[in-house]
Design a protein around this motif. Structure first.
Motif, short mmCIF file in Angstrom:
data_model
loop_
_atom_site.label_atom_id
_atom_site.label_comp_id
_atom_site.label_asym_id
_atom_site.label_seq_id
_atom_site.Cartn_x
_atom_site.Cartn_y
_atom_site.Cartn_z
N GLU A 31 40.53 41.90 -9.51
CA GLU A 31 40.64 40.99 -10.66
C GLU A 31 41.97 41.14 -11.39
N TRP A 50 43.83 46.89 -6.54
CA TRP A 50 45.01 46.28 -7.18
C TRP A 50 46.30 47.02 -6.88
N ARG A 72 42.66 55.04 -19.15
CA ARG A 72 42.01 56.02 -18.30
C ARG A 72 42.96 57.20 -18.02
P1 NAI Z 1 37.14 49.64 -8.22
O1 NAI Z 1 36.64 50.43 -7.09
O2 NAI Z 1 36.20 49.31 -9.32
O3 NAI Z 1 37.76 48.26 -7.71
C1 NAI Z 1 38.19 47.99 -6.39
C2 NAI Z 1 37.67 46.62 -5.96
O4 NAI Z 1 36.26 46.63 -5.89
C3 NAI Z 1 38.01 45.46 -6.90
O5 NAI Z 1 38.25 44.32 -6.13
C4 NAI Z 1 36.74 45.29 -7.69
O6 NAI Z 1 36.58 44.01 -8.23
C5 NAI Z 1 35.69 45.58 -6.66
N1 NAI Z 1 34.40 46.04 -7.18
C6 NAI Z 1 34.14 46.69 -8.33
N2 NAI Z 1 32.83 46.96 -8.44
C7 NAI Z 1 32.23 46.48 -7.32
C8 NAI Z 1 30.90 46.47 -6.82
N3 NAI Z 1 29.92 47.03 -7.49
N4 NAI Z 1 30.68 45.92 -5.62
C9 NAI Z 1 31.67 45.38 -4.90
N5 NAI Z 1 32.93 45.35 -5.33
C10 NAI Z 1 33.23 45.91 -6.51
O7 NAI Z 1 38.38 50.40 -8.82
P2 NAI Z 1 39.02 50.20 -10.28
O8 NAI Z 1 37.98 50.13 -11.36
O9 NAI Z 1 39.95 49.08 -10.21
O10 NAI Z 1 39.80 51.56 -10.43
C11 NAI Z 1 39.10 52.73 -10.85
C12 NAI Z 1 39.63 53.93 -10.13
O11 NAI Z 1 39.39 53.81 -8.74
C13 NAI Z 1 41.12 54.14 -10.23
O12 NAI Z 1 41.49 54.77 -11.39
C14 NAI Z 1 41.37 54.96 -9.02
O13 NAI Z 1 41.08 56.30 -9.30
C15 NAI Z 1 40.40 54.43 -8.01
N6 NAI Z 1 41.01 53.44 -7.09
C16 NAI Z 1 41.29 53.82 -5.83
C17 NAI Z 1 41.92 52.95 -4.98
C18 NAI Z 1 42.26 53.29 -3.59
O14 NAI Z 1 43.16 52.71 -3.02
N7 NAI Z 1 41.56 54.19 -2.96
C19 NAI Z 1 42.31 51.62 -5.41
C20 NAI Z 1 41.92 51.29 -6.74
C21 NAI Z 1 41.31 52.19 -7.53
#
Ligand code: NAI
Length: 785
Positions: free
Chosen positions: A193, A166, A347
């Protein structure tokens, strides 16, 4: 009314909001969105709301994609893929240009929609994100145009499942979709989402320009929808998001043959030396961690300042912090917008509170927060112990840690004291010092006297637990193409398989160690820790004994490989000389090796040794020639793409061609500066252990090549699990490949599971081996005023 003089004294200014009427009218007209599949929007199913985090107001309803929706979308992409791939590159380029132009036409609309959905300041979405989106479409239209010339013999991967986060919703969509389309793949993309709306607006653009149906499919939903996409019949998964989900995806795709790229979290160092332009570095902090609410995977969230200027730097940082404007993201003068949603806000609050409870001191500017919406006051921590949670965990909020260092060596040590390796920012007016530190920092992107600069022409991606694979430029295109796939060759004739060496399965079972049964670790012959050897059988006859290696032997070998770090620092020329010498010494013993292979019943023994010798000369030649690039990116910037060795690699060799298979994998790895722990062909490990004399007489430093003999898959499992092994190649059966991929999730090492092949032919050697033995570090060096 204030006078002009008064205004200039206070520099106060009123609100300047960007108009959102057009976007709100669009959202109202659409109301509820279905998915975009096969060129049309589906009827909405079960829905959820997308919320404006700055106000808490719902913006639209979007559908929650089910496994059935994913399956329909994948079928549509599958059906469209051959036609899309068959189009001349020039035709695909035209579609990408059309998308670029339509995005540019709607730049303001898309920026406002992004800001409403995500909460980021309009300055970021309008001036950075959306222009970069258009740039990606233009840049990759060019790759489509030149595909055949630039990537001869390569083919698209097929259907790509892409899952994005996001923090840069439309930009991540562009990073994922553009190389996929340019290379001739089709796509099913799942936006986050929290921020699905710009992806849906993009889908409308695809429909409007008449992009062939099925080429792009967009299915909205949450993690469940994402997991369904990972499990679906796709050929590749490209994921950006949390390390935790990245690990789950690595496990879920293990052994499926799905190509995988992971762009995960970071805890990037922001290193300020005493001779840096401190004001510029303070502005760097604003860009690195505050301006984007810290919601950037490569955010410079660990500020390391040289002790002698730490007090001055902190004072200036605090002064700048006090001037930041936090508030309405649509306001053109807002610096810090809203956090993406209430969960993320909570968080951040929890992590910050825990950090404080563990002794860190939080500095925040007072009284800046709007009364409603998801806002968090930007700030920084001092008094942070290395073990404090905020030193280690990605906060993904506008809070950095500020610690000090004394010497450049200490700066490097602290910078690398993290599981991650996405990016680093280095501030010094001494270019010599800055580049020295850039070369030593373990990160995929390094910005010198700058931060958070991106361009479609340069690769982006991490080292270590920040993932593997690159996005952008030529490196990114490789992730969406496959080489000419060599014909898989059955591994070895029956009776020569792994099972033979396992205790009890060999003719005599494990035998007490024989003087000849030695492995090669740290430049010396070593007895196996188990004290046992196994019989090497050829044509039903025992031809020798090999050590039965275990976990301890692997651990010793990894340690020895780490001690041989000087090999990675040697010049390509130095490595080339050692490899030439090795090739010569192997030639001198050509007949002896051929005889050894012959007595082991290896087919075409003389050919095998002759080809192995030529291969050694080839990789000696490549050692100082396989190099990087200077990319054409921003003006007044040099962007260096430097291939770097991984460090310590694990290599499990094929049973087939016991000498040639071994050298075909070990030589490219060491030519690039890696040190290797190799498991030779279990059925004929003597072909590899015999090489110790060649290594010794060739001045190969001890520890560069370590050989542990024994049951391949057992030893490979220990290597795959080892956190000090940075990359792993495995050539063996499908069960072993699945095991290696699944067991490598601890430190998320880059793995390459390759099928056995005709090692004598062209598929046994080449630049692909060298590319896979390195990871690219992109270093950005600005110049001029
Ligand atoms: P997330 O990794 O859960 O979400 C990223 C994407 O993966 C979203 O589209 C989500 O719907 C999808 N997703 C979630 N669970 C999945 C699964 N089991 N299999 C396939 N797709 C799945 O990240 P979230 O919960 O939005 O953020 C949590 C933490 O992750 C943040 O606080 C941050 O530390 C980190 N993060 C890192 C990012 C980056 O650019 N490296 C981007 C977003 C979050």
């Amino acid at each position: 009314m204030p006078t002009v003089t008064e205004i200039l004294e206070t520099m106060e200014y009123g609100p300047a909001p960007e108009a959102s009427g057009e976007v709100m009218a669009w959202l109202k007209a659409r109301g509820t969105f279905g998915h975009y599949i096969d060129g049309v929007f589906t009827k909405p199913g079960k829905t959820f709301e997308s919320i404006n985090p700055a106000t808490g107001a719902p913006l639209a309803k979007v559908s929650h994609g089910s496994a059935a929706d994913i399956a329909t979308a994948v079928r549509s992409a599958r059906a469209a893929q051959p036609g899309w791939a068959k189009l001349p590159g020039h035709e695909r380029a035209k579609w990408l240009y059309a998308l670029a132009r339509h995005i540019q036409k709607r730049e303001r609309f898309l920026a406002v929609l992004e800001t409403l959905d995500n909460g980021k300041p309009i300055r970021e979405s309008r001036d950075i994100d959306v222009p970069l989106v258009a740039r990606h479409f233009y840049h990759h239209a060019g790759w489509a145009e030149m595909l055949e010339d630039e990537f001869p013999g390569m083919k698209p991967v097929g259907v790509c499942g892409q899952i994005i986060p996001w923090n840069f919703p439309l930009l991540m969509l562009a990073w994922k979709i553009t190389p996929a389309l340019a290379a001739g793949n089709t796509v099913v993309l799942k936006p986050a989402e929290q921020t699905p709306l710009t992806a849906l607006a993009f889908a409308e653009i695809c429909a409007e320009i008449g992009l062939p149906k099925g080429v792009i499919n967009i299915v909205t939903g949450d993690g469940e929808t994402g997991a369904a996409l990972v499990a679906a019949d796709v050929d590749k998964i490209a994921f950006t998001g949390s390390t935790e989900v990245g690990r789950a995806i690595r496990k879920a795709t293990a052994g499926t043959g799905k190509k995988l790229t992971l762009e995960l979290g970071g805890k990037s160092p922001f290193v300020v030396f005493a001779d840096a332009d401190l004001d510029a570095a303070v502005e760097g902090v604003v860009d690195a961690i505050w301006f984007n609410q810290g919601q950037v995977c490569c955010a410079g969230s660990r500020i390391l300042v040289q002790e002698s200027v730490a007090a001055t730097f902190q004072k200036r940082l605090s002064a700048r912090l006090a001037k930041l404007r936090v508030g309405d993201p649509l306001d053109k003068s807002t610096d810090v917008g809203a956090i993406v949603d209430a969960t993320q806000l909570q968080r951040i609050r929890d992590l910050v509170a825990e950090g404080q409870a563990q002794g860190a001191v939080l500095h925040q500017a007072e009284g800046q927060l709007p009364s409603a919406g998801c806002f968090f006051a930007p700030g920084f921590f001092t008094n942070v112990a290395p073990a404090n949670i905020v030193s280690e965990v990605e906060i993904f909020g506008p809070v950095a840690t500020l610690t000090t260092f004394r010497t450049p060596d200490e700066a490097v040590e602290l910078a690398n004291n993290t599981r991650y390796g996405l990016a680093a920012s280095i501030w010094s007016e001494n270019i010599n010092l800055a580049l020295d530190v850039a070369s030593k920092v373990k990160a995929g992107v390094v910005w010198v006297n700058s931060t958070n600069i991106f361009d479609a022409g340069a690769g982006f991606g991490g080292y270590r637990e920040s993932g593997f694979g690159r996005e952008g430029g030529r490196e990114g295109m490789h992730e969406y193409l496959t080489g000419p796939v060599p014909r898989a060759k059955p591994e070895a004739e029956p009776g020569r398989l792994d099972a033979a060496p396992v205790p009890g399965a060999a003719s005599k079972g494990p035998a007490p160690i024989d003087r000849t049964a030695k492995m090669y670790i740290g430049g010396a012959q070593k007895r196996p820790d188990s004290g046992y050897s196994y019989a090497v059988i050829a044509k039903g006859r025992e031809i020798g004994l090999a050590g039965l290696g275990n976990r301890k032997d692997i651990r010793n070998a990894v340690e020895a490989a780490h001690k041989a770090g000087g090999w990675g620092k040697a010049t390509g020329h130095n490595r080339a000389q050692v490899l030439y010498y090795l090739a010569e010494n192997l030639s001198a013993r050509e007949a002896e090796f051929a005889q050894r292979l012959k007595s082991a019943g290896v087919p075409k023994p003389a050919d095998e040794v002759a080809t192995a010798i030529r291969r050694a000369f080839y990789y000696a030649a490549q050692a100082d020639k396989f190099d990087g690039a200077v990319h054409s990116t921003k003006s007044a910037h040099v962007t260096l793409a430097m291939p770097e060795a991984f460090g310590v690699m694990g290599v499990a060799c094929p049973d087939d061609a016991p000498l040639l298979g071994f050298l075909s994998l070990v030589l490219p790895a060491i030519a690039m500066g890696n040190r290797v722990v190799a498991i030779p062909a279990p059925s004929m490990p003597l072909a590899a252990t015999d090489l110790y004399q060649v290594f010794d007489t060739s001045d190969l430093p001890g520890g560069v090549v370590n050989i542990v003999t024994g049951a391949r898959d057992e030893l490979a499992k220990t290597l795959a699990q080892h956190d000090d092994v940075a990359a792993m190649w495995y050539c063996g059966g499908p069960d072993g490949a699945r095991m290696v991929e699944a067991e490598s999730t601890g430190n998320l090492k880059a793995t390459w599971c390759l099928a056995n092949r005709d090692w004598h032919g062209a598929a046994g050697q080449g630049r692909d081996f060298l590319r896979r033995a390195t990871q690219i570090k992109n270093i950005w060096v600005p110049y001029g005023e």
